[in-house]
Design a protein around this motif. Structure first.
Motif, PDB file in Angstrom:
ATOM      1  N   CYS A 149     -29.712  -3.712  -9.827  1.00  0.00           N
ATOM      2  CA  CYS A 149     -29.498  -2.363 -10.347  1.00  0.00           C
ATOM      3  C   CYS A 149     -30.294  -2.219 -11.643  1.00  0.00           C
ATOM      4  O   CYS A 149     -30.240  -3.095 -12.514  1.00  0.00           O
ATOM      5  N   CYS A 150     -31.015  -1.130 -11.791  1.00  0.00           N
ATOM      6  CA  CYS A 150     -31.843  -0.924 -12.985  1.00  0.00           C
ATOM      7  C   CYS A 150     -31.052  -0.313 -14.147  1.00  0.00           C
ATOM      8  O   CYS A 150     -31.581  -0.173 -15.250  1.00  0.00           O
ATOM      9  N   PHE A 151     -29.801   0.054 -13.923  1.00  0.00           N
ATOM     10  CA  PHE A 151     -28.901   0.613 -14.935  1.00  0.00           C
ATOM     11  C   PHE A 151     -29.312   1.997 -15.431  1.00  0.00           C
ATOM     12  O   PHE A 151     -28.789   2.464 -16.439  1.00  0.00           O
ATOM     13  N   SER A 152     -30.216   2.672 -14.744  1.00  0.00           N
ATOM     14  CA  SER A 152     -30.643   3.994 -15.213  1.00  0.00           C
ATOM     15  C   SER A 152     -29.488   5.002 -15.166  1.00  0.00           C
ATOM     16  O   SER A 152     -29.491   5.972 -15.913  1.00  0.00           O
ATOM     17  N   HIS A 153     -28.495   4.750 -14.330  1.00  0.00           N
ATOM     18  CA  HIS A 153     -27.349   5.659 -14.247  1.00  0.00           C
ATOM     19  C   HIS A 153     -26.505   5.637 -15.531  1.00  0.00           C
ATOM     20  O   HIS A 153     -25.685   6.517 -15.755  1.00  0.00           O
ATOM     21  N   LEU A 154     -26.733   4.636 -16.386  1.00  0.00           N
ATOM     22  CA  LEU A 154     -25.999   4.545 -17.645  1.00  0.00           C
ATOM     23  C   LEU A 154     -26.649   5.350 -18.771  1.00  0.00           C
ATOM     24  O   LEU A 154     -26.066   5.495 -19.848  1.00  0.00           O
ATOM     25  N   LEU A 155     -27.854   5.871 -18.517  1.00  0.00           N
ATOM     26  CA  LEU A 155     -28.545   6.663 -19.532  1.00  0.00           C
ATOM     27  C   LEU A 155     -27.869   8.013 -19.716  1.00  0.00           C
ATOM     28  O   LEU A 155     -27.308   8.577 -18.776  1.00  0.00           O
ATOM     29  N   GLU A 156     -27.941   8.519 -20.920  1.00  0.00           N
ATOM     30  CA  GLU A 156     -27.378   9.827 -21.209  1.00  0.00           C
ATOM     31  C   GLU A 156     -28.023  10.875 -20.305  1.00  0.00           C
ATOM     32  O   GLU A 156     -29.240  10.916 -20.156  1.00  0.00           O
ATOM     33  N   GLY A 157     -27.213  11.704 -19.683  1.00  0.00           N
ATOM     34  CA  GLY A 157     -27.730  12.742 -18.805  1.00  0.00           C
ATOM     35  C   GLY A 157     -27.793  12.337 -17.342  1.00  0.00           C
ATOM     36  O   GLY A 157     -27.942  13.181 -16.468  1.00  0.00           O
ATOM     37  N   SER A 158     -27.698  11.049 -17.051  1.00  0.00           N
ATOM     38  CA  SER A 158     -27.702  10.602 -15.658  1.00  0.00           C
ATOM     39  C   SER A 158     -26.301  10.734 -15.080  1.00  0.00           C
ATOM     40  O   SER A 158     -25.319  10.450 -15.754  1.00  0.00           O
ATOM     41  N   VAL A 159     -26.233  11.161 -13.846  1.00  0.00           N
ATOM     42  CA  VAL A 159     -24.920  11.333 -13.230  1.00  0.00           C
ATOM     43  C   VAL A 159     -24.692  10.403 -12.046  1.00  0.00           C
ATOM     44  O   VAL A 159     -23.566  10.187 -11.634  1.00  0.00           O
ATOM     45  N   LYS A 160     -25.753   9.863 -11.485  1.00  0.00           N
ATOM     46  CA  LYS A 160     -25.573   8.984 -10.332  1.00  0.00           C
ATOM     47  C   LYS A 160     -26.641   7.903 -10.311  1.00  0.00           C
ATOM     48  O   LYS A 160     -27.634   7.964 -11.029  1.00  0.00           O
ATOM     49  N   ARG A 161     -26.421   6.944  -9.469  1.00  0.00           N
ATOM     50  CA  ARG A 161     -27.371   5.839  -9.309  1.00  0.00           C
ATOM     51  C   ARG A 161     -28.601   6.337  -8.545  1.00  0.00           C
ATOM     52  O   ARG A 161     -28.519   7.274  -7.758  1.00  0.00           O
ATOM     53  N   CYS A 162     -29.731   5.672  -8.761  1.00  0.00           N
ATOM     54  CA  CYS A 162     -30.945   6.070  -8.038  1.00  0.00           C
ATOM     55  C   CYS A 162     -30.784   5.748  -6.548  1.00  0.00           C
ATOM     56  O   CYS A 162     -29.951   4.918  -6.159  1.00  0.00           O
ATOM     57  N   LYS A 163     -31.594   6.373  -5.722  1.00  0.00           N
ATOM     58  CA  LYS A 163     -31.423   6.243  -4.273  1.00  0.00           C
ATOM     59  C   LYS A 163     -31.732   4.843  -3.751  1.00  0.00           C
ATOM     60  O   LYS A 163     -31.304   4.488  -2.660  1.00  0.00           O
ATOM     61  N   THR A 164     -32.449   4.029  -4.519  1.00  0.00           N
ATOM     62  CA  THR A 164     -32.765   2.679  -4.063  1.00  0.00           C
ATOM     63  C   THR A 164     -31.846   1.621  -4.661  1.00  0.00           C
ATOM     64  O   THR A 164     -32.090   0.434  -4.509  1.00  0.00           O
ATOM     65  N   CYS A 165     -30.790   2.025  -5.338  1.00  0.00           N
ATOM     66  CA  CYS A 165     -29.876   1.085  -5.995  1.00  0.00           C
ATOM     67  C   CYS A 165     -29.135   0.233  -4.972  1.00  0.00           C
ATOM     68  O   CYS A 165     -28.579   0.776  -3.998  1.00  0.00           O
ATOM     69  N   PRO A 166     -29.072  -1.074  -5.172  1.00  0.00           N
ATOM     70  CA  PRO A 166     -28.351  -1.932  -4.215  1.00  0.00           C
ATOM     71  C   PRO A 166     -26.838  -1.692  -4.267  1.00  0.00           C
ATOM     72  O   PRO A 166     -26.132  -2.034  -3.327  1.00  0.00           O
ATOM     73  N   GLN A 167     -26.347  -1.073  -5.324  1.00  0.00           N
ATOM     74  CA  GLN A 167     -24.908  -0.800  -5.419  1.00  0.00           C
ATOM     75  C   GLN A 167     -24.504   0.418  -4.592  1.00  0.00           C
ATOM     76  O   GLN A 167     -23.331   0.723  -4.487  1.00  0.00           O
ATOM     77  N   ASN A 168     -25.473   1.102  -3.990  1.00  0.00           N
ATOM     78  CA  ASN A 168     -25.182   2.230  -3.094  1.00  0.00           C
ATOM     79  C   ASN A 168     -24.845   1.757  -1.683  1.00  0.00           C
ATOM     80  O   ASN A 168     -24.381   2.545  -0.880  1.00  0.00           O
ATOM     81  N   ARG A 169     -25.127   0.507  -1.387  1.00  0.00           N
ATOM     82  CA  ARG A 169     -24.883   0.007  -0.029  1.00  0.00           C
ATOM     83  C   ARG A 169     -23.416  -0.076   0.273  1.00  0.00           C
ATOM     84  O   ARG A 169     -22.586  -0.387  -0.516  1.00  0.00           O
TER      85      ARG A 169
END
Length: 169
Positions: A149-169
């Motif tokens: 996981c690249c943790f981009s969902h933790l950035l301010e303004g982000s609401v969800k994980r990116c579509k290639t995130c392994p935590q979406n499986r």
């Protein structure tokens, strides 16, 4: 060709007014070096200069300062390298240049030893990520789900994980 990518030649510029933070790179001197007669040795030296002397140093410092796993940072590097080859390679009209670029990519992800990345006793740190990618043809690549996981969902303004995130499986 290779750009001079030393820390002394590059600055990162940012625009705080932008909604999404994306760095812009500024080269103080746009110097390029053409491949030498022995392209294999030249390529190894170019990769060592980029990865071992620059990206490795940056990853070590970022990992320590931000407490970010090195594996995540290396996969982030891999994702951008892969993206460049995936998007730029099909646009190359010169067949010879396209073949050399694909050979460079193959070397980078299949053969390049760990010492070109700053690791004398470990394997190539981006090689592990290509196992999850497929080549569609000699000049097209297909991406898939990340392994970290690249943790981009933790950035301010982000609401969800990116579509290639392994935590979406």
């Amino acid at each position: 060709k290779k750009l001079t990518v030393s820390f002394h030649n590059i600055s990162i510029q940012t625009d705080d007014a932008e909604d999404v933070w994306l760095p812009k790179f500024y080269f103080h001197h746009m110097e390029m070096e053409k491949a030498l007669e022995n392209r294999y040795d030249w390529r190894k030296q170019a990769l060592k200069e980029l990865f071992a002397k620059n990206i490795h140093v940056l990853i070590e410092r970022l990992s320590t300062a931000a407490k970010a796993p090195r594996l995540v940072l290396w996969e982030n590097i891999y994702v951008y390298v892969f993206w460049l080859y995936e998007n730029v390679l099909p646009e190359i009209t010169d067949e010879g240049i396209r073949i050399r670029a694909m050979e460079d990519f193959d070397y980078l992800i299949s053969e390049a030893p760990g010492n070109l990345f700053g690791y004398d006793d470990r394997r190539n740190p981006i090689q592990r990520f290509y196992n999850y990618k497929k080549r569609v043809s000699s000049h097209q690549l297909e991406s898939s789900v990340r392994t970290t996981c690249c943790f981009s969902h933790l950035l301010e303004g982000s609401v969800k994980r990116c579509k290639t995130c392994p935590q979406n499986r």
